[in-house]
Design a protein around this motif. Sequence first.
Motif, mmCIF file in Angstrom:
data_model
loop_
_atom_site.group_PDB
_atom_site.id
_atom_site.type_symbol
_atom_site.label_atom_id
_atom_site.label_comp_id
_atom_site.label_asym_id
_atom_site.label_seq_id
_atom_site.Cartn_x
_atom_site.Cartn_y
_atom_site.Cartn_z
ATOM 1 N N ALA A 40 0.832 -1.209 0.000
ATOM 2 C CA ALA A 40 0.000 0.000 0.000
ATOM 3 C C ALA A 40 0.866 1.258 0.000
ATOM 4 O O ALA A 40 0.611 2.193 -0.772
ATOM 5 C CB ALA A 40 -0.922 -0.010 1.218
ATOM 6 N N SER A 41 1.926 1.269 0.827
ATOM 7 C CA SER A 41 2.805 2.447 0.880
ATOM 8 C C SER A 41 3.503 2.651 -0.462
ATOM 9 O O SER A 41 3.652 3.784 -0.929
ATOM 10 C CB SER A 41 3.869 2.278 1.963
ATOM 11 N N ALA A 42 3.922 1.532 -1.076
ATOM 12 C CA ALA A 42 4.615 1.619 -2.365
ATOM 13 C C ALA A 42 3.665 2.153 -3.448
ATOM 14 O O ALA A 42 4.053 2.970 -4.288
ATOM 15 C CB ALA A 42 5.162 0.262 -2.756
ATOM 16 N N GLU A 59 0.970 4.045 -2.924
ATOM 17 C CA GLU A 59 0.685 5.463 -2.637
ATOM 18 C C GLU A 59 1.826 6.363 -3.100
ATOM 19 O O GLU A 59 1.590 7.477 -3.566
ATOM 20 C CB GLU A 59 0.437 5.647 -1.133
ATOM 21 N N GLU A 60 3.038 5.865 -2.993
ATOM 22 C CA GLU A 60 4.165 6.676 -3.443
ATOM 23 C C GLU A 60 4.129 6.864 -4.962
ATOM 24 O O GLU A 60 4.430 7.940 -5.469
ATOM 25 C CB GLU A 60 5.478 6.021 -3.025
#
Lengths: 110, 235
Positions: free
Chosen positions: B36-38, B40-41
């Motif tokens: 998810a963080s990847a 979003e980036e």
Amino acid sequence: MQKNQLYKGSLSTIVLKLLNDKGKMYGYQITREVEKITTGELVITEGALYPTLHKLEAKGLLSVDIKTVNNRPRKYYFLTENGKKETVNMLNEMKAFIQNMDVLLNPKLT
Amino acid sequence: MSRTITTKETNQLFDFCRKHYVQHYDLQVELVDHLASAIEEQWQENPQLEFETALKYSFSKFGIYGFSKIKEQKQKELARKYNRLLWQYFMDFYRWPKMLMTLAITLALFTVLKLVDSIAWVLVPYFAFLVISGTIYSFFISPKKIKFHTLGNKKFMLIEHMKSLQLTVAVISQLPISMYNLSRDFGIFSLHQPWALLLISFCIISFNIVLWGYFFYIPEKVKQHFIQQFPEFAL
């Protein structure tokens, strides 16, 4: 490749040092930070980072805390008391190693 | 404000982990947040990017082994962690001051073994006691030791590890049956030499410490670690 191997051997030390400086961090954040401090020389693969984190956690050097961020659970890692002591040891070992390598690579001619 | 992963997409990521053979919630949590963080980036640079495309790219960074290496390693580390804890627990009985108690009990057992005509008088009831207590533990005590909510049928690696440990305990507690035959065949029952009796006393006491560690100490530790990480799932 050679460069990557050298960094990989020090991954535990790099992770401990990062957590020592920054306090709590989550997996993705650690990946990005490692890339940043090694100025992109080491693109840390996820396949290498998580086993390192799990190993340090199992050894009791790291502890975890789960918080909800953006509607999803996020696992934060931080140093335990043992972890803090071990970080100092590992950094000292690393410094000694670098000094020895320096002597080896730049022998002083007398 | 850049685009973030929605709850629906988070659930899709949990499904994605399951499809890639990560069945344990304790590992899924970490991988889902990473993906998810990847994603979003990537959205920060290109908000129009499709969720699936971004996911595919993020997953590709896990390499050809995907999640399997991480899962295997975590299982290994978990086993190592509890083996280490058990070893420390065991060694504690041979360190000051607990050592006094261990030695006193060992010597008491040694004295009893010396006094009886044949050590079978002590060993046979002891073997029987182990088998009975092992069975009682496996069927009655162990299932009650840890009770957890099973929210949405979630599986936890920590709990699975605990279950496999209990299977080991069940097997260990049945060992005395073969120990009886071995003792008879090797003539252990007719031993009278003090060193042999002392060695037997030491083995019995050590075996009991290990068993006690498996029965009560390790489950307590697993429970403690689980509650620490997932307080919402513990009763």
